[in-house]
Design a protein around this motif. Structure first.
Motif, PDB file in Angstrom:
ATOM      1  N   VAL A 150      65.535  76.798 -97.213  1.00 11.47           N
ATOM      2  CA  VAL A 150      65.248  78.151 -96.758  1.00 11.47           C
ATOM      3  C   VAL A 150      66.316  79.082 -97.333  1.00 11.47           C
ATOM      4  O   VAL A 150      67.494  78.747 -97.300  1.00 11.47           O
ATOM      5  CB  VAL A 150      65.291  78.213 -95.213  1.00 11.47           C
ATOM      6  N   TYR A 154      67.613  84.575 -95.181  1.00  9.44           N
ATOM      7  CA  TYR A 154      66.586  84.413 -94.149  1.00  9.44           C
ATOM      8  C   TYR A 154      67.063  83.485 -93.038  1.00  9.44           C
ATOM      9  O   TYR A 154      66.760  83.691 -91.863  1.00  9.44           O
ATOM     10  CB  TYR A 154      65.270  83.910 -94.749  1.00  9.44           C
ATOM     11  N   TYR A 158      67.344  84.463 -89.161  1.00 13.13           N
ATOM     12  CA  TYR A 158      66.761  83.554 -88.162  1.00 13.13           C
ATOM     13  C   TYR A 158      67.769  83.250 -87.059  1.00 13.13           C
ATOM     14  O   TYR A 158      67.496  83.420 -85.871  1.00 13.13           O
ATOM     15  CB  TYR A 158      66.323  82.279 -88.881  1.00 13.13           C
TER      16      TYR A 158
ATOM     17  N   HIS B 163      61.777  83.792 -84.783  1.00 11.02           N
ATOM     18  CA  HIS B 163      60.614  84.109 -85.609  1.00 11.02           C
ATOM     19  C   HIS B 163      60.418  85.615 -85.735  1.00 11.02           C
ATOM     20  O   HIS B 163      60.109  86.126 -86.806  1.00 11.02           O
ATOM     21  CB  HIS B 163      59.367  83.434 -85.024  1.00 11.02           C
ATOM     22  N   ILE B 166      62.780  86.869 -88.309  1.00 12.56           N
ATOM     23  CA  ILE B 166      62.330  86.619 -89.681  1.00 12.56           C
ATOM     24  C   ILE B 166      61.322  87.668 -90.122  1.00 12.56           C
ATOM     25  O   ILE B 166      61.390  88.199 -91.234  1.00 12.56           O
ATOM     26  CB  ILE B 166      61.689  85.213 -89.786  1.00 12.56           C
ATOM     27  N   GLN B 168      60.984  90.693 -88.941  1.00  9.60           N
ATOM     28  CA  GLN B 168      61.715  91.950 -89.095  1.00  9.60           C
ATOM     29  C   GLN B 168      62.444  91.988 -90.433  1.00  9.60           C
ATOM     30  O   GLN B 168      62.370  92.976 -91.170  1.00  9.60           O
ATOM     31  CB  GLN B 168      62.736  92.115 -87.961  1.00  9.60           C
ATOM     32  N   TYR B 169      63.151  90.920 -90.730  1.00  9.40           N
ATOM     33  CA  TYR B 169      63.944  90.892 -91.965  1.00  9.40           C
ATOM     34  C   TYR B 169      63.043  90.963 -93.192  1.00  9.40           C
ATOM     35  O   TYR B 169      63.338  91.670 -94.156  1.00  9.40           O
ATOM     36  CB  TYR B 169      64.802  89.627 -91.994  1.00  9.40           C
ATOM     37  N   TRP B 170      61.923  90.260 -93.122  1.00 10.91           N
ATOM     38  CA  TRP B 170      60.968  90.260 -94.236  1.00 10.91           C
ATOM     39  C   TRP B 170      60.454  91.681 -94.500  1.00 10.91           C
ATOM     40  O   TRP B 170      60.373  92.130 -95.645  1.00 10.91           O
ATOM     41  CB  TRP B 170      59.812  89.320 -93.895  1.00 10.91           C
ATOM     42  N   ASP B 176      59.646  90.599 -99.850  1.00  4.43           N
ATOM     43  CA  ASP B 176      60.017  90.013-101.129  1.00  4.43           C
ATOM     44  C   ASP B 176      59.490  88.587-101.323  1.00  4.43           C
ATOM     45  O   ASP B 176      59.719  87.983-102.367  1.00  4.43           O
ATOM     46  CB  ASP B 176      61.543  90.060-101.301  1.00  4.43           C
ATOM     47  N   TYR B 177      58.830  88.048-100.302  1.00  2.00           N
ATOM     48  CA  TYR B 177      58.158  86.752-100.467  1.00  2.00           C
ATOM     49  C   TYR B 177      56.697  86.893-100.050  1.00  2.00           C
ATOM     50  O   TYR B 177      56.342  87.832 -99.323  1.00  2.00           O
ATOM     51  CB  TYR B 177      58.829  85.674 -99.601  1.00  2.00           C
ATOM     52  N   MET B 182      56.486  82.660 -96.529  1.00  3.84           N
ATOM     53  CA  MET B 182      57.068  82.927 -95.219  1.00  3.84           C
ATOM     54  C   MET B 182      56.603  81.896 -94.198  1.00  3.84           C
ATOM     55  O   MET B 182      57.384  81.399 -93.385  1.00  3.84           O
ATOM     56  CB  MET B 182      56.686  84.340 -94.757  1.00  3.84           C
ATOM     57  N   MET B 185      58.481  78.775 -94.639  1.00  6.50           N
ATOM     58  CA  MET B 185      59.821  78.870 -94.031  1.00  6.50           C
ATOM     59  C   MET B 185      59.748  78.545 -92.546  1.00  6.50           C
ATOM     60  O   MET B 185      60.599  77.840 -92.014  1.00  6.50           O
ATOM     61  CB  MET B 185      60.370  80.286 -94.193  1.00  6.50           C
ATOM     62  N   ARG B 188      59.444  74.821 -92.026  1.00  6.68           N
ATOM     63  CA  ARG B 188      60.687  74.101 -92.330  1.00  6.68           C
ATOM     64  C   ARG B 188      61.746  74.326 -91.264  1.00  6.68           C
ATOM     65  O   ARG B 188      62.426  73.390 -90.831  1.00  6.68           O
ATOM     66  CB  ARG B 188      61.226  74.561 -93.687  1.00  6.68           C
ATOM     67  N   MET B 189      61.886  75.568 -90.842  1.00  8.71           N
ATOM     68  CA  MET B 189      62.953  75.848 -89.882  1.00  8.71           C
ATOM     69  C   MET B 189      62.661  75.241 -88.522  1.00  8.71           C
ATOM     70  O   MET B 189      63.581  74.989 -87.745  1.00  8.71           O
ATOM     71  CB  MET B 189      63.169  77.352 -89.779  1.00  8.71           C
TER      72      MET B 189
END
Lengths: 202, 202
Positions: A150, A154, A158, B163, B166, B168-170, B176-177, B182, B185, B188-189
DNA sequence: TCATTAATCAACACGAAGTTTATTTTAGGA
DNA sequence: TCCTAAAATAAACTTCGTGTTGATTAATGA
């Protein structure tokens, strides 16, 4: 606007205005509050408000700055050595314990500001604080050339948001665990996967 | 307040008011916005606003309800079987992909509302949505009599807030992804510990 | 006790809220 | 194309909170 004299009248007035604002924010949220509301809840003349603050935004900012100052002070006591010492043990960081104690001491403020009636800009301030004082300490472990499951930024978003969520939930629940318990949760959740944290694996 | 006629004038007017509000929220935040601001940005008469909405809160609520309705509709397509099928594979849930597509389609709204100028009450609504439509599906795995490293409800608060962070940041990063990236991600997380997600272990 | 200054009180101009009434514009069926 | 219903405009109006000002009262502390 007055100078920061030691006049007990000023101290008393400013304190009453701050308390009134917090009380009103719990009830109505910042948006609907008027200066008139604040002063009448504080039992003061409306004109008095303007002797100390420019407007309600100014008042909120000053309270906020005071709280952030308290956080920064705690952050100064942070010893990176703690990270190493507690790395693989099931014990909380003393630093995190101290933070939760501070949230508890000012539960009224943090509960309102981080809650549904609060100010989202404060959450951002708070996240920045965690980024600088907690997350950036791990930066040395990050090598951009390695493959990572990841992206680093990000993962930071998280973790920071997750930790903020825990603080919010803890305050919502009326602080049903001790600061020590909460700090231990932080340690565990960082070291375990969510599935492991739930006790569903290993 | 008017009935929801199909009159194109109404549709057009309401759309312009909504767009104007979002644009203003990006600049100033909801608090400072006046009805006058909204109508003049929309190029409409101030009186027209009151033909459709009670006040600016009403306008925001209606937009919000529409977006939440869209989310609920996507949530209906959710198949719990996906959870099993994707459990140990390195692939995203199609459901999560669809959610990110929706955020992208309405990036303007979500970006503002979940950002520093937004409404913290909306974050709460959004968290409730995730709780009901994502987290509660895992409840069958939870047996309160077992020992767990972290209390179930705190783990939920942790994951939901993470979550949200994530998303918010995205949005902050200008998406950008891809939605697919996403969603992966997320998978995985959830399956790795933060330390593993960073690529620091195993 | 007394000078200083904070707090109160009343008045003010200003701007936005929300309402009302009359007028103009637009949509869409006859 | 014309006509009617309804939406949008325009202009007034009251109400309320803002932020400021000047005069007065009350509290502080040397």
């Amino acid at each position: 606007m007055s100078e920061n004299a030691n006049d007990p009248r000023i101290v008393r007035t400013m304190h009453m205005l701050r308390e009134a604002l917090l009380a009103l924010m719990e009830e109505q949220g910042f948006e609907r509050i008027t200066v008139k509301d604040i002063t009448s809840k504080a039992g003061l003349n409306r004109g008095t408000f303007y002797l100390h603050y420019a407007d309600k935004f100014d008042l909120l900012e000053r309270i906020t700055e005071e709280m952030m100052q308290g956080l920064r002070q705690i952050a100064q006591t942070f010893d990176p050595l703690d990270l190493v010492m507690h790395e693989s043990r099931d014990t909380p960081f003393p630093f995190t314990v101290r933070l939760f104690e501070y949230f508890g001491e000012h539960a009224r403020f943090f509960s309102v500001m981080l809650g549904p009636k609060g100010d989202p800009a404060f959450s951002v301030k708070f996240k920045e604080f965690m980024q600088v004082h907690l997350m950036d300490k791990f930066n040395e472990f990050h090598h951009s050339e390695d493959y990572v499951p990841v992206p680093w930024d990000y993962l930071m978003a998280y973790l920071i948001s997750a930790h903020l969520g825990i603080v919010q939930y803890w305050l919502e629940q009326g602080r049903d665990y001790t600061p020590w318990d909460m700090a231990l949760m932080f340690t565990r959740m960082t070291q375990l996967s969510p599935i492991q944290s739930a006790g569903l694996k290993k």
